[in-house]
Motif scaffolding. Sequence first.
Motif, PDB file in Angstrom:
ATOM      1  N   ALA A  80      37.542   7.030  31.703  1.00 34.76           N
ATOM      2  CA  ALA A  80      37.855   6.538  30.948  1.00 34.76           C
ATOM      3  C   ALA A  80      39.075   4.750  31.005  1.00 34.76           C
ATOM      4  CB  ALA A  80      38.626   6.918  29.243  1.00 34.76           C
ATOM      5  N   ARG A  81      39.413   4.666  31.924  1.00 33.39           N
ATOM      6  CA  ARG A  81      39.418   3.283  32.267  1.00 33.39           C
ATOM      7  C   ARG A  81      39.208   2.442  32.938  1.00 33.39           C
ATOM      8  NH1 ARG A  81      44.970   4.132  36.484  1.00 33.39           N
ATOM      9  NH2 ARG A  81      45.446   4.808  34.103  1.00 33.39           N
ATOM     10  N   ARG A  82      38.023   3.557  33.965  1.00 33.05           N
ATOM     11  CA  ARG A  82      36.701   2.770  34.516  1.00 33.05           C
ATOM     12  C   ARG A  82      36.249   1.867  33.652  1.00 33.05           C
ATOM     13  NH1 ARG A  82      34.732   4.456  40.675  1.00 33.05           N
ATOM     14  NH2 ARG A  82      32.678   3.987  40.435  1.00 33.05           N
ATOM     15  N   GLN A  83      35.207   3.138  33.155  1.00 32.10           N
ATOM     16  CA  GLN A  83      34.229   2.788  31.905  1.00 32.10           C
ATOM     17  C   GLN A  83      34.886   1.713  30.902  1.00 32.10           C
ATOM     18  OE1 GLN A  83      31.226   3.287  32.110  1.00 32.10           O
ATOM     19  NE2 GLN A  83      30.703   1.975  30.614  1.00 32.10           N
ATOM     20  N   ALA A  84      35.809   1.188  30.894  1.00 27.74           N
ATOM     21  CA  ALA A  84      37.129  -0.508  30.515  1.00 27.74           C
ATOM     22  C   ALA A  84      36.673  -1.279  31.105  1.00 27.74           C
ATOM     23  CB  ALA A  84      38.658   0.092  29.414  1.00 27.74           C
ATOM     24  N   LEU A  85      37.406  -0.801  32.161  1.00 24.87           N
ATOM     25  CA  LEU A  85      36.326  -2.254  33.180  1.00 24.87           C
ATOM     26  C   LEU A  85      35.490  -2.281  33.383  1.00 24.87           C
ATOM     27  CD1 LEU A  85      39.661  -1.103  35.816  1.00 24.87           C
ATOM     28  CD2 LEU A  85      39.927  -2.809  34.255  1.00 24.87           C
ATOM     29  N   ILE A  86      35.218  -1.441  33.295  1.00 26.08           N
ATOM     30  CA  ILE A  86      32.849  -2.268  33.565  1.00 26.08           C
ATOM     31  C   ILE A  86      32.344  -2.530  32.193  1.00 26.08           C
ATOM     32  CG2 ILE A  86      31.019  -1.012  33.921  1.00 26.08           C
ATOM     33  CD1 ILE A  86      31.718   0.976  35.558  1.00 26.08           C
ATOM     34  N   ASP A  87      33.323  -1.735  31.491  1.00 28.71           N
ATOM     35  CA  ASP A  87      32.486  -2.871  29.948  1.00 28.71           C
ATOM     36  C   ASP A  87      33.346  -4.456  29.700  1.00 28.71           C
ATOM     37  OD1 ASP A  87      31.221  -0.327  29.651  1.00 28.71           O
ATOM     38  OD2 ASP A  87      32.292  -0.091  27.870  1.00 28.71           O
ATOM     39  N   GLY A  88      34.380  -4.641  30.059  1.00 30.86           N
ATOM     40  CA  GLY A  88      34.635  -5.821  30.249  1.00 30.86           C
ATOM     41  C   GLY A  88      34.470  -6.509  31.209  1.00 30.86           C
ATOM     42  N   ASP A  89      34.658  -6.813  32.698  1.00 28.58           N
ATOM     43  CA  ASP A  89      33.480  -7.298  33.266  1.00 28.58           C
ATOM     44  C   ASP A  89      32.186  -7.693  32.895  1.00 28.58           C
ATOM     45  OD1 ASP A  89      33.479  -8.183  36.288  1.00 28.58           O
ATOM     46  OD2 ASP A  89      31.734  -7.168  36.045  1.00 28.58           O
ATOM     47  N   LEU A  90      31.477  -6.610  32.367  1.00 32.61           N
ATOM     48  CA  LEU A  90      30.421  -7.277  32.137  1.00 32.61           C
ATOM     49  C   LEU A  90      30.215  -8.490  30.603  1.00 32.61           C
ATOM     50  CD1 LEU A  90      28.643  -3.802  31.972  1.00 32.61           C
ATOM     51  CD2 LEU A  90      27.930  -5.437  32.330  1.00 32.61           C
ATOM     52  N   ASN A  91      31.471  -7.998  29.241  1.00 37.43           N
ATOM     53  CA  ASN A  91      31.308  -9.168  28.422  1.00 37.43           C
ATOM     54  C   ASN A  91      32.376 -10.123  29.439  1.00 37.43           C
ATOM     55  OD1 ASN A  91      30.798  -7.177  26.571  1.00 37.43           O
ATOM     56  ND2 ASN A  91      34.055  -6.548  26.626  1.00 37.43           N
ATOM     57  N   ILE A  92      32.683 -10.354  30.313  1.00 37.67           N
ATOM     58  CA  ILE A  92      32.923 -11.942  31.451  1.00 37.67           C
ATOM     59  C   ILE A  92      31.389 -12.176  32.065  1.00 37.67           C
ATOM     60  CG2 ILE A  92      33.977 -12.804  33.147  1.00 37.67           C
ATOM     61  CD1 ILE A  92      36.836 -10.852  32.126  1.00 37.67           C
TER      62      ILE A  92
END
Length: 131
Positions: A80-92
């Motif tokens: 979940a932590r990994r996916q949240a970081l990836i999702d945040g990076d995609l938003n940026i």
Amino acid sequence: MGVHWRLSAALAALFVIGGLCGSVLTYGLIGPGRHLGRRADQAWEARLLARMQAEVSLTPAQLSAFRPEIEDAIQRTKDARRQALIDGDLNIDAALARIAGQLGPEQRLRMEQFRAKRRAHFLSWVSKHLQ
């Protein structure tokens, strides 16, 4: 002449105090028990199980019976932590793409190069630190 030795002594004392403070801060941040990166993840399960055993007084049989459930929960948390970081990076990255649409041709090219380098750096960091 009397002032020079006092100034030298004050500067030497200041240097020693700075060194001691730096050592204490460094030891506190990365000293024993404060592993960084993958080792911290590996120790997470061990620390949790040790604390559970100490505070709940689990038997070794209970501990081994609960270990798979704890391992699964920790793995789900890491995922979940990994996916949240990836999702945040995609938003940026999406925000940068929208901004690029408002730039001139030369700036747009530089923005695309910037996005590519930033994305590669992020993916490299994720692959090294979030296994």
